[in-house]
Enzyme design. Structure first.
Site, PDB file in Angstrom:
ATOM      1  N   HIS A  86      14.708 -72.287  70.786  1.00 16.85           N
ATOM      2  CA  HIS A  86      14.419 -71.233  69.814  1.00 16.85           C
ATOM      3  C   HIS A  86      15.692 -70.673  69.186  1.00 16.85           C
ATOM      4  CE1 HIS A  86      10.378 -71.314  71.206  1.00 16.85           C
ATOM      5  NE2 HIS A  86      10.682 -70.897  72.398  1.00 16.85           N
ATOM      6  N   HIS A 118      22.658 -64.120  71.283  1.00 10.88           N
ATOM      7  CA  HIS A 118      22.013 -65.248  70.599  1.00 10.88           C
ATOM      8  C   HIS A 118      22.011 -65.014  69.092  1.00 10.88           C
ATOM      9  CE1 HIS A 118      18.603 -62.432  71.103  1.00 10.88           C
ATOM     10  NE2 HIS A 118      18.320 -62.841  69.890  1.00 10.88           N
ATOM     11  N   HIS A 143      22.580 -61.206  67.814  1.00  7.67           N
ATOM     12  CA  HIS A 143      22.043 -60.132  68.655  1.00  7.67           C
ATOM     13  C   HIS A 143      22.762 -60.122  70.003  1.00  7.67           C
ATOM     14  CE1 HIS A 143      17.986 -60.180  66.298  1.00  7.67           C
ATOM     15  NE2 HIS A 143      18.941 -59.488  65.680  1.00  7.67           N
ATOM     16  N   THR A 231      11.107 -61.647  69.454  1.00  5.54           N
ATOM     17  CA  THR A 231      10.438 -62.846  69.977  1.00  5.54           C
ATOM     18  C   THR A 231       9.436 -62.388  71.024  1.00  5.54           C
ATOM     19  OG1 THR A 231      12.183 -63.073  71.640  1.00  5.54           O
ATOM     20  CG2 THR A 231      12.407 -64.394  69.639  1.00  5.54           C
TER      21      THR A 231
HETATM   22 ZN   LIG Z   1      17.239 -61.997  68.453  1.00  4.23          ZN
END
Ligand SMILES: [Zn+2]
Length: 303
Positions: A86, A118, A143, A231
């Site tokens: 992801h 990430h 982030h 997410t």
């Molecule tokens: Zn993020």
């Protein structure tokens, strides 16, 4: 009695197919974010992120600055960056002082320890930030995820409204111009060349600091609001800090993100959640105090 016809059956299968694909193992799909809420109800709930932030609709607030504890101390271990299918991410190691970097201050009541870093990106044809700043999507968003140290694990922190804080940095592509100072980011961007396959990982050879991921960013100028993970499970437990300053990234480095693949060998592109409604949430803007002009200073001394 009603016996389902072949058409009924066929239509039901067609209806269920996207769910089945989406629910395979614990994965989620950026092509069908509207379906996340069926497995993760909080994704359809309140206080969701990302949102659009506009300087004309924020509330200026005279807040203390964020404190960046151990942010500029070296990690005691090398950073291993991984393609999770992801995103690309790394777990934040302890610093040479035995403790992890943390943030406090601003609107935060507690200490928040850095857990992981990430990125979200687009594609050759589309922008890749999650937050929209003053009407603009940007090319990349980083982030830095922190857990409230009141809670022992990240999973536990997801159960409390003060569980998590995230620092978000937006990047804008540059094609030429003077060099800029981003030693940590340089190492991470170079590691992408080793991460094209799902689940592959690469250990960066240099010892880094978490602060080196921020380059020369103005850490005192940020927007802050209550939101969620972007997410699944979309837990509404995040105090977001989106920095007002946008960092530069070379086009050659941005393009390295576009070479990655996900679990099903599809290009890992556009890993961004669509904008969510701001509802009645307030967004605060913290700016450093403007330096006093010499004549104002004189006034303070002599009056
Ligand atoms: Zn993020």
């Amino acid at each position: 009695m009603h016996f389902p016809t072949f058409d009924d059956f066929y239509q039901r299968i067609l209806f269920l197919l996207p769910f089945a694909a989406n629910f395979r193992s614990n994965e989620f799909d950026y092509q069908t974010p509207d379906l996340w809420q069926f497995k993760h109800p909080q994704c359809g709930g309140f206080d969701q992120s990302p949102i659009a932030i506009h300087r004309r609709k924020v509330i200026p607030l005279s807040l203390p600055p964020l404190t960046f504890g151990f942010y500029d101390e070296l990690f005691d271990d090398l950073v291993t960056v991984k393609n999770s299918g992801h995103t690309v991410e790394f777990k934040v190691p302890s610093t040479i002082y035995g403790l992890k970097p943390y943030v406090s201050g601003g609107l935060l009541q507690d200490f928040y320890e850095a857990e992981s870093v990430h990125f979200h990106w687009g594609s050759r044809k589309s922008k890749g930030s999650e937050h929209v700043l003053n009407g603009h999507y940007y090319d990349l968003e980083m982030h830095i995820v922190h857990r409230n140290t009141k809670y022992l694990t990240f999973d536990e922190a997801l159960n409390y409204t003060d569980g998590v804080t995230v620092l978000a940095v937006l990047f804008k592509v540059v094609r030429h111009g003077p060099a800029f100072y981003q030693p940590g980011l340089r190492e991470i961007f170079n590691s992408l060349l080793h991460l094209s396959n799902f689940s592959s990982s690469y250990t960066v050879e240099e010892h880094l600091t978490l602060g080196s991921m921020l380059g020369n960013l103005n850490r005192g100028n940020f927007y802050t609001y209550k939101g969620s993970l972007t997410t699944p499970p979309c837990s509404p437990v995040v105090q977001w800090h989106v920095f007002a300053e946008v960092l530069p990234i070379w086009i050659q480095d941005l393009a390295k993100f576009w070479l990655l693949f996900d679990e099903r060998r599809r290009p890992l592109l556009n890993n961004t959640r669509p904008l969510q409604s701001q509802e009645n949430r307030l967004i605060f803007h913290r700016q450093p105090f403007l330096p006093l002009q010499p004549e104002q200073l004189q006034g303070l001394i002599w009056v």
